[in-house]
Design an enzyme around this catalytic site. Structure first.
Site, mmCIF file in Angstrom:
data_model
loop_
_atom_site.group_PDB
_atom_site.id
_atom_site.type_symbol
_atom_site.label_atom_id
_atom_site.label_comp_id
_atom_site.label_asym_id
_atom_site.label_seq_id
_atom_site.Cartn_x
_atom_site.Cartn_y
_atom_site.Cartn_z
ATOM 1 N N HIS A 21 31.695 12.544 -32.397
ATOM 2 C CA HIS A 21 32.015 13.685 -33.261
ATOM 3 C C HIS A 21 33.372 14.314 -32.947
ATOM 4 O O HIS A 21 33.824 15.176 -33.700
ATOM 5 C CB HIS A 21 30.935 14.754 -33.139
ATOM 6 C CG HIS A 21 29.578 14.307 -33.585
ATOM 7 N ND1 HIS A 21 29.272 14.058 -34.898
ATOM 8 C CD2 HIS A 21 28.440 14.048 -32.873
ATOM 9 C CE1 HIS A 21 28.005 13.681 -34.992
ATOM 10 N NE2 HIS A 21 27.485 13.645 -33.773
ATOM 11 N N HIS B 197 16.767 11.282 -35.996
ATOM 12 C CA HIS B 197 16.366 12.659 -36.311
ATOM 13 C C HIS B 197 15.118 12.616 -37.184
ATOM 14 O O HIS B 197 15.092 13.167 -38.285
ATOM 15 C CB HIS B 197 17.508 13.410 -36.988
ATOM 16 C CG HIS B 197 18.614 13.776 -36.055
ATOM 17 N ND1 HIS B 197 18.540 14.866 -35.207
ATOM 18 C CD2 HIS B 197 19.811 13.182 -35.818
ATOM 19 C CE1 HIS B 197 19.660 14.937 -34.502
ATOM 20 N NE2 HIS B 197 20.440 13.924 -34.843
ATOM 21 N N ASN C 197 16.273 10.657 -28.347
ATOM 22 C CA ASN C 197 16.729 12.002 -28.695
ATOM 23 C C ASN C 197 16.610 12.230 -30.200
ATOM 24 O O ASN C 197 16.974 11.380 -31.005
ATOM 25 C CB ASN C 197 18.179 12.206 -28.260
ATOM 26 C CG ASN C 197 18.353 12.079 -26.760
ATOM 27 O OD1 ASN C 197 18.962 11.139 -26.259
ATOM 28 N ND2 ASN C 197 17.801 13.019 -26.029
ATOM 29 N N HIS D 192 21.135 13.792 -21.837
ATOM 30 C CA HIS D 192 20.341 13.199 -22.911
ATOM 31 C C HIS D 192 19.207 12.321 -22.396
ATOM 32 O O HIS D 192 18.123 12.300 -22.982
ATOM 33 C CB HIS D 192 21.236 12.365 -23.832
ATOM 34 C CG HIS D 192 22.064 13.179 -24.770
ATOM 35 N ND1 HIS D 192 23.254 13.765 -24.382
ATOM 36 C CD2 HIS D 192 21.878 13.526 -26.064
ATOM 37 C CE1 HIS D 192 23.766 14.426 -25.417
ATOM 38 N NE2 HIS D 192 22.953 14.298 -26.446
ATOM 39 N N ASP E 76 28.223 10.186 -28.483
ATOM 40 C CA ASP E 76 27.808 11.379 -29.225
ATOM 41 C C ASP E 76 28.685 12.562 -28.818
ATOM 42 O O ASP E 76 28.262 13.719 -28.810
ATOM 43 C CB ASP E 76 26.325 11.696 -28.987
ATOM 44 C CG ASP E 76 25.742 12.646 -30.027
ATOM 45 O OD1 ASP E 76 26.384 12.850 -31.069
ATOM 46 O OD2 ASP E 76 24.659 13.206 -29.784
#
Length: 368
Positions: free
Chosen positions: A51, A181, A205, A237, A260
């Site tokens: 990101h 997710h 995760n 994580h 990430d």
């Protein structure tokens, strides 16, 4: 800087004692040597889930910030990276796609990854719940057309309405559908895989945890050879025992190391932003300021690789495969991710004790 005269070269054919010859931007030859090797030559890392970094974020869709983040991670060994965006309204996704497509064409980015907005509210983590919605193929079609090949991966919770149809559509258009997710049960996860999902977004995760009577998505994703599982190898994580378990249960061609990483990577502890949400970074751990949910990481691929070897006990060749070869193959990059004649000369020089010494991209040394 020059490549070592004799090192352990992690090539597509195994570990070779010798060096690599480069002409222009291409690898021309792996030259074997009988000398005692010192250090390592590895393929450049490929990060398919990132990101941002160095105070810059991909999530805002700003080309200048994207260049800054990509340059930062390049200095730390990531020679190919996807720009991972978070859940956003359609107009923000479209603006970012149009802004980043030229960077993909230029080679600054390897592509775009949409981590959302088609995610489960109950497992959204550091994603903005107000932006979450069901998959919309019309929406996806417009984004893919605008990206002109730039969109490489989309994360979807398979239990959402029309998710299975969206996964099938992405598969037909050669875009990786990643399950993540998600609060899906085992059976729904298998349906998503059978529909064409070939990746798992940061396994463990942001998904329903494993239970022996209600296994959920984790064993379905981990056990299926059609699926590449992302793993974030930092102590925030994943416990390193969990990472070791996953790698023993699976194998290197089915697992990809990812960072990430968010904009705070390479920056001091403090207050940051991710997708419009406030993030507090303390002792290197990024969490939502409100509820404490993990909000990305602050590691580089150099950290990810070293942690996998030193903390999880994985050998260098296997870790290099997970950091380079497997992610490159997953998103269809055919000229990077390995060391072989004809491929782009993306090379990393490591010392004997696994300190990164040099980064070469397309035959040129990167100033670090």
């Amino acid at each position: 800087m020059n490549l070592p005269e004799c090192a352990r070269v992690v090539s597509g054919a195994g570990v070779v004692s010798g060096t690599v010859r480069v002409t222009g931007d291409r690898i021309t030859e792996i030259v074997e040597s009988s000398r005692e090797p010192e250090g390592w030559i590895l393929p450049g890392f490929v990060d398919i889930h990132c990101h941002g970094g160095d105070g810059a974020s991909y999530t805002v869709g700003d080309p200048d910030q994207a260049r800054k983040a990509a340059a930062f991670h390049l200095r730390h060994g990531t020679t190919s990276t996807l720009a991972s965006l978070v859940s956003s309204p359609f107009d923000v996704m479209m603006t970012a796609t149009k802004a980043f497509a030229p960077l993909v064409e230029e080679g600054v980015l390897a592509g775009i990854h949409f981590e959302g907005p088609y995610l489960a509210v109950s497992r959204c983590g550091a994603q903005n719940p107000d932006a979450l919605r069901d998959p919309d193929i019309t929406e996806l079609d417009q984004l893919v057309e605008a990206g002109a090949g730039a969109i490489k991966m989309v994360t979807i919770a398979p239990e959402r309405r029309k998710a299975i149809e969206a996964i099938e559509w992405l598969s037909v258009h050669n875009i990786v559908a990643a399950i993540g997710h998600t609060d899906a049960d085992y059976e729904t996860t298998v349906r998503g895989i059978n529909a064409g999902a070939t990746a798992a977004t940061h396994l463990f995760n942001g998904m329903r945890p494993f239970n022996h009577r209600d296994p959920g998505p984790i064993p379905a994703l981990l056990d299926d050879p059609r699926v590449v599982c992302e793993l974030i190898p930092d102590p925030v994580h994943l416990h390193m025992g969990t990472l070791a378990f996953a790698l023993h249960a699976s194998c290197a061609p089915w697992a990809a190391l990812v960072t990430d990483a968010m904009s705070a990577t390479g920056m001091p502890d403090g207050e940051y932003e991710l997708g419009g949400l406030s993030v507090t970074v303390a002792d290197g751990a990024a969490r939502l300021t409100g509820d404490g949910s993990i909000a990305g990481s602050t590691i580089t691929m150099d950290d990810a690789f070293r942690n996998t070897v030193e903390l999880a006990g994985v050998d260098v060749e296997t870790a290099a495969c997970m950091a380079s070869t497997t992610p490159a193959e997953l998103i269809g990059l055919t000229d990077v991710g390995s060391i072989a004649p004809g491929l782009r000369a993306d090379l990393l020089v490591y010392s004997e004790n696994l300190e990164l010494q040099g980064v070469m991209r397309a035959g040129k040394w990167i100033e670090r």
